[in-house]
Design a protein around this motif. Structure first.
Motif, PDB file in Angstrom:
ATOM      1  N   GLY A  83       0.720  -1.186  -0.062  1.00  0.00           N
ATOM      2  CA  GLY A  83      -0.007  -0.066  -0.182  1.00  0.00           C
ATOM      3  C   GLY A  83       0.724   1.503  -0.007  1.00  0.00           C
ATOM      4  N   GLU A  84       2.146   1.230   0.200  1.00  0.00           N
ATOM      5  CA  GLU A  84       2.988   2.412   0.186  1.00  0.00           C
ATOM      6  C   GLU A  84       3.508   2.665  -1.221  1.00  0.00           C
ATOM      7  OE1 GLU A  84       6.442   2.161   2.804  1.00  0.00           O
ATOM      8  OE2 GLU A  84       5.159   1.675   4.603  1.00  0.00           O
ATOM      9  N   SER A  85       3.856   4.121  -1.499  1.00  0.00           N
ATOM     10  CA  SER A  85       4.171   4.450  -2.802  1.00  0.00           C
ATOM     11  C   SER A  85       5.760   4.402  -2.773  1.00  0.00           C
ATOM     12  CB  SER A  85       3.823   5.827  -2.780  1.00  0.00           C
ATOM     13  OG  SER A  85       2.259   5.905  -2.990  1.00  0.00           O
ATOM     14  N   GLY A  86       5.950   4.275  -3.856  1.00  0.00           N
ATOM     15  CA  GLY A  86       7.646   4.285  -4.296  1.00  0.00           C
ATOM     16  C   GLY A  86       7.671   4.171  -5.787  1.00  0.00           C
ATOM     17  N   GLU A  87       8.813   3.832  -6.350  1.00  0.00           N
ATOM     18  CA  GLU A  87       9.084   3.854  -7.560  1.00  0.00           C
ATOM     19  C   GLU A  87       8.656   2.580  -8.037  1.00  0.00           C
ATOM     20  OE1 GLU A  87      12.609   4.357 -11.047  1.00  0.00           O
ATOM     21  OE2 GLU A  87      13.184   3.934  -8.738  1.00  0.00           O
ATOM     22  N   ILE A  88       7.981   2.481  -9.270  1.00  0.00           N
ATOM     23  CA  ILE A  88       7.577   1.468  -9.964  1.00  0.00           C
ATOM     24  C   ILE A  88       8.408   0.803 -10.930  1.00  0.00           C
ATOM     25  CG2 ILE A  88       5.764   0.875 -11.717  1.00  0.00           C
ATOM     26  CD1 ILE A  88       4.267   3.326 -11.206  1.00  0.00           C
ATOM     27  N   CYS A  89       8.583  -0.350 -10.472  1.00  0.00           N
ATOM     28  CA  CYS A  89       9.818  -1.328 -11.170  1.00  0.00           C
ATOM     29  C   CYS A  89       9.195  -2.416 -11.786  1.00  0.00           C
ATOM     30  CB  CYS A  89      10.915  -1.623 -10.165  1.00  0.00           C
ATOM     31  SG  CYS A  89      11.735  -0.113  -9.454  1.00  0.00           S
ATOM     32  N   GLY A 111       4.040   5.087  -7.743  1.00  0.00           N
ATOM     33  CA  GLY A 111       2.694   4.501  -7.481  1.00  0.00           C
ATOM     34  C   GLY A 111       2.717   3.670  -6.481  1.00  0.00           C
ATOM     35  N   HIS A 112       1.565   3.085  -6.364  1.00  0.00           N
ATOM     36  CA  HIS A 112       1.430   1.757  -5.282  1.00  0.00           C
ATOM     37  C   HIS A 112       0.621   0.976  -5.837  1.00  0.00           C
ATOM     38  CE1 HIS A 112      -1.985   4.665  -4.208  1.00  0.00           C
ATOM     39  NE2 HIS A 112      -2.604   3.483  -4.163  1.00  0.00           N
ATOM     40  N   LEU A 113       0.461  -0.351  -5.210  1.00  0.00           N
ATOM     41  CA  LEU A 113      -0.486  -1.494  -5.554  1.00  0.00           C
ATOM     42  C   LEU A 113      -1.535  -1.650  -4.548  1.00  0.00           C
ATOM     43  CD1 LEU A 113       2.172  -4.209  -6.397  1.00  0.00           C
ATOM     44  CD2 LEU A 113       1.007  -2.926  -8.034  1.00  0.00           C
ATOM     45  N   ASP A 114      -2.857  -1.721  -5.072  1.00  0.00           N
ATOM     46  CA  ASP A 114      -3.831  -1.764  -3.925  1.00  0.00           C
ATOM     47  C   ASP A 114      -3.815  -3.350  -3.441  1.00  0.00           C
ATOM     48  OD1 ASP A 114      -5.260  -3.423  -6.040  1.00  0.00           O
ATOM     49  OD2 ASP A 114      -6.611  -1.868  -6.690  1.00  0.00           O
ATOM     50  N   ALA A 115      -5.003  -3.820  -2.867  1.00  0.00           N
ATOM     51  CA  ALA A 115      -5.006  -4.992  -2.366  1.00  0.00           C
ATOM     52  C   ALA A 115      -5.072  -5.841  -3.107  1.00  0.00           C
ATOM     53  CB  ALA A 115      -6.103  -5.055  -1.418  1.00  0.00           C
TER      54      ALA A 115
END
Length: 537
Positions: free
Chosen positions: A382-388, A421-425
């Motif tokens: 749920g946290e944001s960071g760099e999309i890899c 960005g981040h990933l949802d559940a």
């Protein structure tokens, strides 16, 4: 992660999947014989006829000395000849180098030089621009032949018109061309698509035949593209969205390619009804224009079945209106970048409007998405960071640039996108920001460092920083923040006019703000956040 499942139905699948684009073309010619592959201004090209047309181009390229792995460039708008020429390039085992049609002569010459392209297939004129004349004084010596694409006319700045080019192929047999095409394998490079980054110099992204076909075969299945679908391709062929998610996807599915050279909302609206368009990808503004059209209620848009869009912010009500007011059964969004072949994640069309509007969906099969910190470690859920990204679709690297490749792809194989960005559940990707300050003007990616490198050449400018600002019509446009040299004078209209002469129109800043000094941090780097605050972006 795996791709979103889709409802069972009559989906067009390949088992096994062809190993190369030439292999796909030959297989599609048999599989879809009798169906229209391309329609343009009343000219219908059957699938069964594609190999003969492409092999003509292949033979001519071979006669000019093109070997497997050589680079061949195309500089032209969306059209039937573009597709046939590209297939001919692929059959010759050469690497396709598409060039942005909005580029000026110096920009195109730079791409040709750094790709080491030996042959250029080019448009004569487009949107009032004479391509051969614009390139002629800047043409790199490494470019050996300039061919006028599809045209039978003598012209300054070209070496061969189209009939003369095709005539060269008489020196090479059809069997030789077919053998060359059959030798193209899944790991061979298919194209160099040039993108830009924080260095300000475009970089050639190396992609292979197999990874491209594998990714967009999944795309076909998710959106449910079928034989007989009629695909209006507005996205430019020099971009992965128009090339790989466009005409190449049609060859995978047996759909009909309908090229559209210049976006015009009214013309698109008319073509949907008149030509029974069933597939229409495009930016959200396209669909908003259609929904606002005064003749919407009186126009038959019942043929429209599939729409694919993408943006950092899409109101869920737009998805609902596309479904109900335009009658589009399949509406979805996707995310990708040139360095991953153009496709990384995609939404399940059956997802709720909030998911399709608010996320870019889940990773395609056999690929991974990881959200990582500045220390290159996975962040908490749920946290944001760099999309890899990691998987089969990641580029083979930047052409002749191992240093930039090492910066983009780490030792564990993760492609660092520069997006936040981040990933949802449920594993859906939500993009929230752009680490590299890129902004998008009318669907074209703009990279500040590249624009700044062009503007700093103005003799009156001491320092310049470019930021994206909101624009009602274009989504975003550039704003140049300028510090003048001592004793120099310059106004905004003059700088904008100067820039228009030297760079593609979408890169030209629409706004100019003058500063005594630009805000910098302790490392003497410009703080663009403060600039955005200063200009009200």
């Amino acid at each position: 992660m795996t791709a979103c499942s889709v409802s069972p139905g009559t989906l067009n699948t390949w088992d096994p999947l062809p190993l190369s684009i030439p292999a796909l073309m030959f297989a599609s010619a048999e599989r879809y014989a009798g169906r229209a592959a391309i329609e343009e201004q009343g000219v219908v090209t059957d699938y069964r006829d594609l190999p003969a047309l492409a092999l003509q181009v292949c033979r001519s390229l071979m006669a000019l000395g093109i070997e497997a792995g050589d680079r061949v460039a195309i500089w032209a708008p969306n059209c039937r000849d573009w597709v046939i020429a590209a297939l001919g390039v692929h059959c010759a085992g050469a690497v396709l180098v598409p060039i942005n049609t909005r580029m000026k002569g110096a920009e195109a010459a730079d791409i040709l030089l750094r790709s080491e392209a030996r042959v250029l297939l080019m448009q004569g004129q487009f949107l009032g621009v004479d391509y051969p004349a614009m390139l002629q004084p800047l043409c790199p010596v490494s470019l050996q032949q300039r061919v006028l694409l599809g045209a039978a006319q003598a012209c300054a700045g070209v070496d061969l018109d189209w009939p003369a080019f095709i005539a060269k192929g008489a020196a090479v047999s059809d069997l030789q061309a077919r053998q060359r095409a059959a030798g193209v394998g899944p790991r061979d490079l298919s194209d160099l698509l040039f993108t830009s980054g924080t260095t300000g110099k475009p970089k050639g992204v190396m992609s292979a035949h197999g990874q491209t076909l594998r990714a967009f075969h999944q795309y076909v299945k998710v959106i449910g593209l079928q034989p007989g679908d009629r695909y209006l391709i507005i996205n430019p062929f020099f971009h992965a969205f128009g090339y790989k998610a466009g005409w190449l996807t049609c060859l995978l599915a047996g759909a009909t390619i309908l090229p559209h050279a210049v976006f015009d909302a009214e013309a698109v609206f008319q073509r949907i009804a008149a030509e029974r368009i069933s597939v229409l990808p495009g930016p959200p503004t396209l669909y908003l224009s259609m929904l606002a059209h005064p003749r919407l209620a009186q126009t038959n848009l019942s043929s429209l079945r599939i729409a694919v869009t993408g943006s950092s912010t899409i109101p869920p009500v737009l998805i609902e209106r596309m479904r109900h007011e335009l009658g589009v059964a399949v509406v979805t969004t996707a995310y990708g970048l040139t360095e991953c072949g153009g496709l990384a994640t995609i939404c399940n069309p059956d997802d709720p409007a909030e998911v399709i509007a608010g996320t870019s969906g889940r990773a395609i099969e056999d690929t991974q998405v990881s959200i990582r910190s500045g220390r290159n470690e996975p962040v908490s859920a749920g946290e944001s960071g760099e999309i890899c990204l990691r998987g089969f679709h990641v580029m083979r690297g930047y052409f002749n640039d191992p240093e930039a490749t090492a910066q983009a792809i780490d030792a564990d194989g993760w492609l660092h996108t520069g997006d936040i960005g981040h990933l949802d559940a449920n594993g859906n990707l939500k993009i929230t920001d752009r680490l590299k300050d890129m902004f998008i003007v009318g669907g074209f990616n703009c990279y500040p460092a590249e624009i700044e490198a062009g503007l700093i050449e103005h003799p009156a400018i001491a320092q310049v920083a470019v930021i994206g600002v909101a624009d009602e019509r274009m989504g975003e446009v550039g704003c140049a923040c300028v510090v003048l040299r001592q004793g120099q004078q310059l106004d905004a209209p003059s700088l904008i006019a100067w820039a228009r002469e030297r760079m593609a129109n979408y890169k030209v800043p629409r706004h100019v703000r003058f500063f005594q000094a630009l805000p910098v941090n302790a490392s003497n780097k410009v703080v663009k956040g403060e600039l955005r605050d200063a200009v009200g972006a």
